[in-house]
Design a protein around this motif. Structure first.
Motif, PDB file in Angstrom:
ATOM      1  N   ALA A  71      29.826   5.303 -29.723  1.00  0.00           N
ATOM      2  CA  ALA A  71      31.062   5.103 -30.760  1.00  0.00           C
ATOM      3  C   ALA A  71      31.370   3.741 -30.509  1.00  0.00           C
ATOM      4  O   ALA A  71      31.483   2.663 -29.187  1.00  0.00           O
ATOM      5  N   MET A  72      31.676   3.262 -32.041  1.00  0.00           N
ATOM      6  CA  MET A  72      33.212   1.774 -31.902  1.00  0.00           C
ATOM      7  C   MET A  72      34.975   2.546 -31.902  1.00  0.00           C
ATOM      8  O   MET A  72      35.060   3.294 -32.426  1.00  0.00           O
ATOM      9  N   MET A  73      35.422   1.640 -30.996  1.00  0.00           N
ATOM     10  CA  MET A  73      36.748   1.863 -31.140  1.00  0.00           C
ATOM     11  C   MET A  73      37.275   1.416 -32.252  1.00  0.00           C
ATOM     12  O   MET A  73      36.887   0.505 -33.223  1.00  0.00           O
ATOM     13  N   ALA A  74      38.353   2.011 -32.834  1.00  0.00           N
ATOM     14  CA  ALA A  74      39.249   1.102 -33.591  1.00  0.00           C
ATOM     15  C   ALA A  74      39.410  -0.381 -32.941  1.00  0.00           C
ATOM     16  O   ALA A  74      39.532  -1.382 -34.099  1.00  0.00           O
ATOM     17  N   SER A  75      40.670  -0.792 -31.930  1.00  0.00           N
ATOM     18  CA  SER A  75      40.825  -2.347 -32.256  1.00  0.00           C
ATOM     19  C   SER A  75      40.038  -3.175 -32.400  1.00  0.00           C
ATOM     20  O   SER A  75      39.694  -3.925 -32.528  1.00  0.00           O
ATOM     21  N   GLU A  76      38.271  -2.327 -32.171  1.00  0.00           N
ATOM     22  CA  GLU A  76      37.014  -3.060 -32.248  1.00  0.00           C
ATOM     23  C   GLU A  76      36.545  -3.623 -33.751  1.00  0.00           C
ATOM     24  O   GLU A  76      36.777  -4.457 -34.048  1.00  0.00           O
ATOM     25  N   ILE A  77      36.453  -2.281 -34.486  1.00  0.00           N
ATOM     26  CA  ILE A  77      36.707  -2.582 -36.249  1.00  0.00           C
ATOM     27  C   ILE A  77      38.074  -3.316 -36.201  1.00  0.00           C
ATOM     28  O   ILE A  77      37.575  -4.557 -37.608  1.00  0.00           O
ATOM     29  N   GLU A  78      39.319  -2.953 -35.851  1.00  0.00           N
ATOM     30  CA  GLU A  78      39.825  -3.514 -36.057  1.00  0.00           C
ATOM     31  C   GLU A  78      40.129  -5.849 -35.879  1.00  0.00           C
ATOM     32  O   GLU A  78      40.279  -5.920 -36.504  1.00  0.00           O
ATOM     33  N   ALA A  79      39.437  -5.765 -34.446  1.00  0.00           N
ATOM     34  CA  ALA A  79      39.566  -7.790 -34.556  1.00  0.00           C
ATOM     35  C   ALA A  79      37.929  -7.818 -35.501  1.00  0.00           C
ATOM     36  O   ALA A  79      38.220  -9.007 -35.876  1.00  0.00           O
ATOM     37  N   MET A  80      37.045  -7.052 -35.284  1.00  0.00           N
ATOM     38  CA  MET A  80      35.650  -8.035 -36.425  1.00  0.00           C
ATOM     39  C   MET A  80      36.787  -8.125 -37.665  1.00  0.00           C
ATOM     40  O   MET A  80      36.356  -9.177 -38.096  1.00  0.00           O
ATOM     41  N   ILE A  81      37.050  -7.252 -38.403  1.00  0.00           N
ATOM     42  CA  ILE A  81      37.564  -7.654 -40.057  1.00  0.00           C
ATOM     43  C   ILE A  81      38.359  -8.880 -39.876  1.00  0.00           C
ATOM     44  O   ILE A  81      38.713  -9.185 -40.649  1.00  0.00           O
ATOM     45  N   VAL A  82      39.867  -8.678 -38.494  1.00  0.00           N
ATOM     46  CA  VAL A  82      40.328  -9.270 -38.745  1.00  0.00           C
ATOM     47  C   VAL A  82      40.092 -11.730 -38.395  1.00  0.00           C
ATOM     48  O   VAL A  82      40.073 -12.090 -38.987  1.00  0.00           O
ATOM     49  N   ALA A  83      38.717 -11.147 -37.551  1.00  0.00           N
ATOM     50  CA  ALA A  83      37.820 -12.338 -37.433  1.00  0.00           C
ATOM     51  C   ALA A  83      37.659 -12.799 -38.716  1.00  0.00           C
ATOM     52  O   ALA A  83      37.209 -13.916 -38.888  1.00  0.00           O
ATOM     53  N   ALA A  84      36.747 -11.801 -39.510  1.00  0.00           N
ATOM     54  CA  ALA A  84      36.375 -12.224 -40.801  1.00  0.00           C
ATOM     55  C   ALA A  84      37.029 -12.736 -41.874  1.00  0.00           C
ATOM     56  O   ALA A  84      37.073 -13.372 -42.741  1.00  0.00           O
ATOM     57  N   ILE A  85      38.577 -11.810 -41.720  1.00  0.00           N
ATOM     58  CA  ILE A  85      39.508 -11.929 -42.802  1.00  0.00           C
ATOM     59  C   ILE A  85      40.701 -12.573 -42.136  1.00  0.00           C
ATOM     60  O   ILE A  85      41.601 -11.515 -41.680  1.00  0.00           O
ATOM     61  N   PRO A  86      40.917 -13.805 -41.432  1.00  0.00           N
ATOM     62  CA  PRO A  86      42.286 -13.916 -40.974  1.00  0.00           C
ATOM     63  C   PRO A  86      43.453 -13.471 -41.545  1.00  0.00           C
ATOM     64  O   PRO A  86      44.719 -13.378 -40.730  1.00  0.00           O
ATOM     65  N   ASP A  87      43.365 -13.337 -42.585  1.00  0.00           N
ATOM     66  CA  ASP A  87      45.364 -12.666 -43.252  1.00  0.00           C
ATOM     67  C   ASP A  87      45.099 -11.512 -43.156  1.00  0.00           C
ATOM     68  O   ASP A  87      46.137 -10.547 -44.128  1.00  0.00           O
ATOM     69  N   ALA A  88      44.378 -11.098 -42.977  1.00  0.00           N
ATOM     70  CA  ALA A  88      44.107  -9.194 -42.907  1.00  0.00           C
ATOM     71  C   ALA A  88      45.341  -8.454 -41.978  1.00  0.00           C
ATOM     72  O   ALA A  88      44.872  -8.955 -40.801  1.00  0.00           O
ATOM     73  N   VAL A  89      45.917  -7.555 -42.935  1.00  0.00           N
ATOM     74  CA  VAL A  89      46.391  -6.890 -41.706  1.00  0.00           C
ATOM     75  C   VAL A  89      46.034  -5.726 -42.063  1.00  0.00           C
ATOM     76  O   VAL A  89      46.019  -4.777 -42.836  1.00  0.00           O
ATOM     77  N   VAL A  90      45.502  -5.003 -40.741  1.00  0.00           N
ATOM     78  CA  VAL A  90      44.662  -3.873 -40.746  1.00  0.00           C
ATOM     79  C   VAL A  90      45.675  -2.847 -39.605  1.00  0.00           C
ATOM     80  O   VAL A  90      46.103  -2.259 -39.273  1.00  0.00           O
ATOM     81  N   GLU A  91      44.734  -1.207 -40.552  1.00  0.00           N
ATOM     82  CA  GLU A  91      45.376   0.133 -40.283  1.00  0.00           C
ATOM     83  C   GLU A  91      44.229   0.494 -39.887  1.00  0.00           C
ATOM     84  O   GLU A  91      43.567   1.045 -41.280  1.00  0.00           O
ATOM     85  N   ILE A  92      43.707   1.303 -38.806  1.00  0.00           N
ATOM     86  CA  ILE A  92      42.604   1.975 -38.476  1.00  0.00           C
ATOM     87  C   ILE A  92      43.146   3.297 -37.776  1.00  0.00           C
ATOM     88  O   ILE A  92      43.970   2.971 -37.419  1.00  0.00           O
ATOM     89  N   THR A  93      42.589   4.619 -38.964  1.00  0.00           N
ATOM     90  CA  THR A  93      42.460   5.510 -38.327  1.00  0.00           C
ATOM     91  C   THR A  93      42.034   6.187 -38.088  1.00  0.00           C
ATOM     92  O   THR A  93      40.817   6.472 -38.676  1.00  0.00           O
ATOM     93  N   ASP A  94      41.494   7.464 -36.626  1.00  0.00           N
ATOM     94  CA  ASP A  94      40.276   7.613 -36.103  1.00  0.00           C
ATOM     95  C   ASP A  94      40.758   9.364 -36.971  1.00  0.00           C
ATOM     96  O   ASP A  94      41.656   9.633 -36.330  1.00  0.00           O
TER      97      ASP A  94
END
Length: 78
Positions: free
Chosen positions: A2-25
């Protein structure tokens, strides 16, 4: 594995630097998440394109390592 929420957030922010990301398991299993991604760079872009950018940021992990992602995207309101 499984992926951790922090990994998902980091990948999104790396590709979309101005993104504010909220992840819920959603299920506590590391496989089913909800994500809200808000970015100024989404302004003027269709919701389909916004979501495609997020999925592209995950580099093909959807349906594999990341089983399910409930996704909401948008632009900042202020």
């Amino acid at each position: 594995m499984a992926m951790m929420a922090s990994e998902i957030e980091a990948m999104i922010v790396a590709a979309i630097p101005d993104a504010v990301v909220e992840i819920t398991d959603l299920a506590g299993d590391g496989d089913h998440y909800a994500a809200t991604v808000v970015a100024e760079s989404f302004r003027g872009v269709s919701r389909v394109v916004q979501q495609r950018r997020v999925y592209d940021a995950l580099g093909g992990r959807m349906g594999g390592v990341l089983h399910a992602l409930q996704l909401k995207t948008g632009v900042p309101t202020s």
